[in-house]
Design a protein around this motif. Structure first.
Motif, PDB file in Angstrom:
ATOM      1  N   SER A  31     -41.497  25.115  16.860  1.00 22.42           N
ATOM      2  CA  SER A  31     -40.336  24.671  16.081  1.00 22.42           C
ATOM      3  C   SER A  31     -39.742  23.439  16.738  1.00 22.42           C
ATOM      4  CB  SER A  31     -39.285  25.785  16.001  1.00 22.42           C
ATOM      5  OG  SER A  31     -38.142  25.348  15.279  1.00 22.42           O
ATOM      6  N   ASP A  32     -39.580  22.365  15.955  1.00 24.26           N
ATOM      7  CA  ASP A  32     -38.956  21.124  16.424  1.00 24.26           C
ATOM      8  C   ASP A  32     -37.662  20.911  15.661  1.00 24.26           C
ATOM      9  OD1 ASP A  32     -41.294  20.813  17.837  1.00 24.26           O
ATOM     10  OD2 ASP A  32     -42.086  19.197  16.584  1.00 24.26           O
ATOM     11  N   ASN A  33     -36.622  20.488  16.359  1.00 25.53           N
ATOM     12  CA  ASN A  33     -35.364  20.178  15.681  1.00 25.53           C
ATOM     13  C   ASN A  33     -34.485  19.364  16.617  1.00 25.53           C
ATOM     14  OD1 ASN A  33     -32.587  20.576  14.384  1.00 25.53           O
ATOM     15  ND2 ASN A  33     -33.921  21.657  12.944  1.00 25.53           N
ATOM     16  N   ASP A  34     -33.811  18.357  16.069  1.00 28.20           N
ATOM     17  CA  ASP A  34     -32.930  17.542  16.912  1.00 28.20           C
ATOM     18  C   ASP A  34     -31.685  18.311  17.340  1.00 28.20           C
ATOM     19  OD1 ASP A  34     -32.075  17.533  14.285  1.00 28.20           O
ATOM     20  OD2 ASP A  34     -31.575  15.409  14.232  1.00 28.20           O
ATOM     21  N   SER A  35     -31.333  19.355  16.613  1.00 29.40           N
ATOM     22  CA  SER A  35     -30.157  20.147  16.994  1.00 29.40           C
ATOM     23  C   SER A  35     -30.383  20.949  18.268  1.00 29.40           C
ATOM     24  CB  SER A  35     -29.753  21.084  15.852  1.00 29.40           C
ATOM     25  OG  SER A  35     -30.734  22.086  15.645  1.00 29.40           O
ATOM     26  N   PHE A  36     -31.645  21.144  18.671  1.00 33.98           N
ATOM     27  CA  PHE A  36     -31.936  21.903  19.885  1.00 33.98           C
ATOM     28  C   PHE A  36     -31.362  21.226  21.133  1.00 33.98           C
ATOM     29  CE2 PHE A  36     -36.068  23.821  17.950  1.00 33.98           C
ATOM     30  CZ  PHE A  36     -35.298  24.702  17.213  1.00 33.98           C
ATOM     31  N   LEU A  37     -31.101  19.931  21.056  1.00 32.10           N
ATOM     32  CA  LEU A  37     -30.567  19.212  22.210  1.00 32.10           C
ATOM     33  C   LEU A  37     -29.044  19.254  22.275  1.00 32.10           C
ATOM     34  CD1 LEU A  37     -32.921  16.092  22.336  1.00 32.10           C
ATOM     35  CD2 LEU A  37     -33.169  18.321  23.443  1.00 32.10           C
ATOM     36  N   GLY A  38     -28.415  19.904  21.301  1.00 34.28           N
ATOM     37  CA  GLY A  38     -26.980  20.135  21.347  1.00 34.28           C
ATOM     38  C   GLY A  38     -26.129  18.904  21.195  1.00 34.28           C
ATOM     39  N   GLN A  39     -26.643  17.875  20.513  1.00 34.63           N
ATOM     40  CA  GLN A  39     -25.888  16.641  20.349  1.00 34.63           C
ATOM     41  C   GLN A  39     -25.232  16.536  18.973  1.00 34.63           C
ATOM     42  OE1 GLN A  39     -28.854  13.637  21.237  1.00 34.63           O
ATOM     43  NE2 GLN A  39     -28.341  13.682  23.408  1.00 34.63           N
TER      44      GLN A  39
END
Length: 318
Positions: A31-39
């Motif tokens: 699973s890839d998602n930009d939200s995983f980096l908490g920004q």
């Protein structure tokens, strides 16, 4: 009689132990998602979901081949501009697009710790790839903002994409090694190539049976591994040359715009620099890989570079 029984039990337990160390099949989810980096971002490569099945093949009597893995996968990538909500087309700094595909890989891993991984994907970019309903489902499920802009997405086009990866160990000390990582893609969807080092620190195994090369399954017991289980940090910087990207530029062959079409496509940048930082570890059956990926701008007019998190989990079995 008792001696024969004892020897039989020894052989039986020895066989069980051998097979317990041999995992010939693997299911994995990424699973890839930009939200995983908490920004709090929701832009550019915003979501990806992939399912893998890998099966180890016998290497026969090869003097050079240590491991061989056949893989099958299904996946989807989803892209939007600086936000999933744009008031109008002038705010699109990277096109709305989705790419869904079916694929297969053949991974040939050699005793000298090099490998060649060949891949083929049959997919589609456009509304038929399901990007808009998938993003709506995610936003509605988690109470995110309202979407607007998918009416401008890249049109449908069927794609055949071929790829090859080559990795080769360059140097190793007890707790650190460096290898060459490279790839090349050719197709009407994605054409380009990339090159860079892969640095690993920790308890890692040889490249013919490692998370790093998606080769933790094997048809025979892999004796002489550096560690029973892997746990290591890694850093992978890479220069990527981009000749074509259908999620940015649209169809390679059909450049005509239908009357009334709202499709927005842009020009890609020829060079992209990427960095991947992660940690990977395995148990006797499970595998996990958690990473952060940073990309420079893919389109000249993009407001920012972009980054995302990637989480992979796998289960290996006989």
């Amino acid at each position: 009689m008792s001696n024969k029984l004892f020897l039989t039990l020894i052989c039986l337990f020895g066989t069980i132990s051998l097979f317990a160390q041999t995992r010939g099949h693997e299911f994995a989810i990424q699973s890839d998602n930009d939200s995983f980096l908490g920004q709090g971002s929701d832009r550019y490569y915003t979501n990806g979901i992939f399912f893998y099945y890998r099966k180890a093949l016998k290497t026969g009597n090869s003097n050079s081949l240590q491991n061989k893995v056949l893989g099958f996968e299904i996946g989807q990538k989803m892209f939007n501009p600086q936000s999933g909500y744009v008031p109008d087309a002038t705010y699109i700094d990277r096109p709305f697009a989705a790419y869904s595909y079916l694929g297969s890989t053949l991974n040939l891993l050699f005793k000298n710790e090099s490998n060649i991984k060949l891949s083929a994907q049959l997919g589609i970019v456009g509304p038929a790839a399901g990007g808009e309903p998938m993003q709506k489902l995610i936003h509605n499920t988690f109470g995110f903002y309202h979407l607007n802009g998918w009416q401008y997405q890249v049109k449908n086009n069927v794609q055949l994409n071929l790829g090859a990866e080559y990795n080769k160990l360059l140097a190793r000390a007890s707790w650190v090694d460096v290898s060459l990582a490279s790839y090349a893609n050719l197709g009407n969807g994605f054409t380009g190539a990339g090159l860079g080092p892969l640095v690993r620190l920790g308890n890692f195994n040889q490249l013919f049976n490692s998370v790093s090369t998606q080769s933790t399954v094997s048809a025979a017991d892999q004796t002489g591994l550096l560690h029973k289980h892997e746990i290591f940090f890694y850093y992978k910087p890479q220069i990527n040359g981009v000749l074509y990207d259908a999620t940015i530029q649209g169809s390679l062959f059909n450049k005509s715009h239908d009357a009334g079409s709202l499709e927005v496509t842009l020009d890609k940048k020829p060079l992209i620099f990427s960095q991947q930082v992660g940690v990977a570890f395995t148990t006797s059956r499970f595998l996990f890989d958690v990473a952060a990926i940073f990309h420079t701008r893919e389109v000249e007019g993009m407001l920012r570079s972009h980054q995302w998190g990637s989480i992979t989990g796998a289960y290996r079995f006989k």
